[in-house]
Design a protein around this motif. Structure first.
Motif, PDB file in Angstrom:
ATOM      1  N   PHE A 169      37.876  42.951  44.699  1.00  0.00           N
ATOM      2  CA  PHE A 169      38.968  41.977  44.789  1.00  0.00           C
ATOM      3  C   PHE A 169      38.822  41.161  46.077  1.00  0.00           C
ATOM      4  O   PHE A 169      38.738  41.726  47.170  1.00  0.00           O
ATOM      5  N   PRO A 170      38.832  39.835  45.977  1.00  0.00           N
ATOM      6  CA  PRO A 170      38.634  39.003  47.179  1.00  0.00           C
ATOM      7  C   PRO A 170      39.890  38.902  48.038  1.00  0.00           C
ATOM      8  O   PRO A 170      41.016  39.072  47.560  1.00  0.00           O
ATOM      9  N   ILE A 171      39.685  38.607  49.305  1.00  0.00           N
ATOM     10  CA  ILE A 171      40.769  38.249  50.212  1.00  0.00           C
ATOM     11  C   ILE A 171      40.950  36.736  50.131  1.00  0.00           C
ATOM     12  O   ILE A 171      39.991  35.979  50.270  1.00  0.00           O
ATOM     13  N   VAL A 172      42.180  36.300  49.898  1.00  0.00           N
ATOM     14  CA  VAL A 172      42.460  34.871  49.746  1.00  0.00           C
ATOM     15  C   VAL A 172      43.670  34.493  50.595  1.00  0.00           C
ATOM     16  O   VAL A 172      44.508  35.335  50.932  1.00  0.00           O
ATOM     17  N   ILE A 221      45.323  40.329  48.989  1.00  0.00           N
ATOM     18  CA  ILE A 221      44.437  40.812  47.933  1.00  0.00           C
ATOM     19  C   ILE A 221      45.309  41.098  46.722  1.00  0.00           C
ATOM     20  O   ILE A 221      46.294  41.855  46.815  1.00  0.00           O
ATOM     21  N   ALA A 222      44.974  40.510  45.596  1.00  0.00           N
ATOM     22  CA  ALA A 222      45.737  40.695  44.359  1.00  0.00           C
ATOM     23  C   ALA A 222      44.882  41.396  43.313  1.00  0.00           C
ATOM     24  O   ALA A 222      43.644  41.325  43.351  1.00  0.00           O
ATOM     25  N   ASP A 223      45.545  42.054  42.368  1.00  0.00           N
ATOM     26  CA  ASP A 223      44.815  42.723  41.291  1.00  0.00           C
ATOM     27  C   ASP A 223      44.474  41.724  40.181  1.00  0.00           C
ATOM     28  O   ASP A 223      44.700  40.513  40.309  1.00  0.00           O
ATOM     29  N   ASP A 224      43.943  42.240  39.082  1.00  0.00           N
ATOM     30  CA  ASP A 224      43.499  41.361  37.991  1.00  0.00           C
ATOM     31  C   ASP A 224      44.643  40.611  37.332  1.00  0.00           C
ATOM     32  O   ASP A 224      44.421  39.624  36.627  1.00  0.00           O
ATOM     33  N   HIS A 225      45.874  41.091  37.531  1.00  0.00           N
ATOM     34  CA  HIS A 225      47.051  40.435  36.946  1.00  0.00           C
ATOM     35  C   HIS A 225      47.745  39.507  37.936  1.00  0.00           C
ATOM     36  O   HIS A 225      48.804  38.950  37.621  1.00  0.00           O
ATOM     37  N   GLY A 226      47.174  39.363  39.124  1.00  0.00           N
ATOM     38  CA  GLY A 226      47.767  38.480  40.116  1.00  0.00           C
ATOM     39  C   GLY A 226      48.803  39.137  40.999  1.00  0.00           C
ATOM     40  O   GLY A 226      49.401  38.460  41.856  1.00  0.00           O
TER      41      GLY A 226
END
Length: 273
Positions: A169-172, A221-226
């Protein structure tokens, strides 16, 4: 945002001035680990919201930091107290005192913590076991807010550690429209808050690391569901805006209303996502 900020500033001013002194001054307990480490009992979930302070091992030091116990315990005490006064969040209490706890990632109680707060995380060094435990906690729905770490060396150390935990999971940067910015208050900018000890007064330079801390960073950092799992306030000390709310009226006016607005949004997001 200006009207909301003015509203929370007025309410907080009345609360703090009415109490004459900050909660930290009132209780008169040493800051940091010297205040005592409140380890939660096995079944501490009473239905109210509480905060768990993350206790970790440091393998380096940062100027002005004291490792995991930075801003402990009054950052947590004041945040929980003001949440109970400014929102409808039911806060966990024992008598008239709010419940706040200290946990290590290897503690069984970790998975009962609705929210972890980590300070001075640019010094953290996680074992392989701790990496796996934090990963399990976050992927199961846990939430981590890390704050009060400054400059490039601290950022690099933290990102090295958290990427071991969540490598996929990327850091944004937190987007302007992200719900965490608008949970209650509209946060268009995360303010750079210096430690009260490094603050030079109104109008002074808030950059604790000079050119290596040009502005506050608000990242996640967010998961696949945002869903945000980890939120990061880098190059700023939001914890001091709460911990030091009653120590200096000018410091309070400059930083506390915005600090509480952001912290309230973070808590409400963690509770609803």
């Amino acid at each position: 945002m200006p009207r909301l900020r003015a509203g929370i500033a007025l309410v907080l001013t009345l609360i703090v001035v009415g109490g004459a002194v900050s909660l930290a001054q009132r209780f008169g307990v040493i800051e940091g680990a010297g205040a005592g480490i409140r380890v939660p009992p096995k079944d501490f979930n009473d239905g109210g919201f509480t905060i768990c302070k993350w206790m970790f091992r440091s393998d380096r030091s940062e100027a002005g930091g004291i490792g995991w116990s930075t801003d402990y315990p009054y950052g947590e005490i004041n945040l929980l107290t003001r949440l109970s006064e400014l929102t409808r969040v039911q806060v966990s209490r024992r008598g008239s005192n709010v419940n706040y706890w200290v946990v290590q990632l290897t503690d069984d109680q970790l998975f009962e913590c609705p929210m972890l707060i980590g300070s001075d995380v640019g010094t953290a060094a996680l074992s392989n076991t701790e990496v796996q435990r934090l990963r399990q906690y976050l992927l199961k729905g846990g939430f981590l807010w890390v704050d009060d770490f400054w400059g490039t060396p601290a950022w690099d150390q933290w990102t090295d550690q958290i990427m071991r935990v969540l490598p996929e999971f990327p850091i944004v940067d937190v987007a302007p429209a992200d719900p965490i910015r608008h949970a209650l208050f509209n946060i268009t900018e995360v303010k750079q808050v210096p430690s009260i000890f490094s603050w030079g007064g109104p109008g002074s330079d808030p950059r604790e690391r000079g050119s290596d801390s040009p502005h506050a960073d608000f990242r996640a950092i967010a998961d696949d569901h945002g869903r945000i799992m980890v939120v990061m306030t880098h190059n700023t000390d939001i914890g001091d805006s709460m911990e030091r709310e009653g120590d200096d009226p000018a410091y309070f006016a400059a930083f506390s209303p915005d600090g509480y607005a952001l912290a309230t949004n973070i808590v409400l997001y963690a509770l609803t996502h």
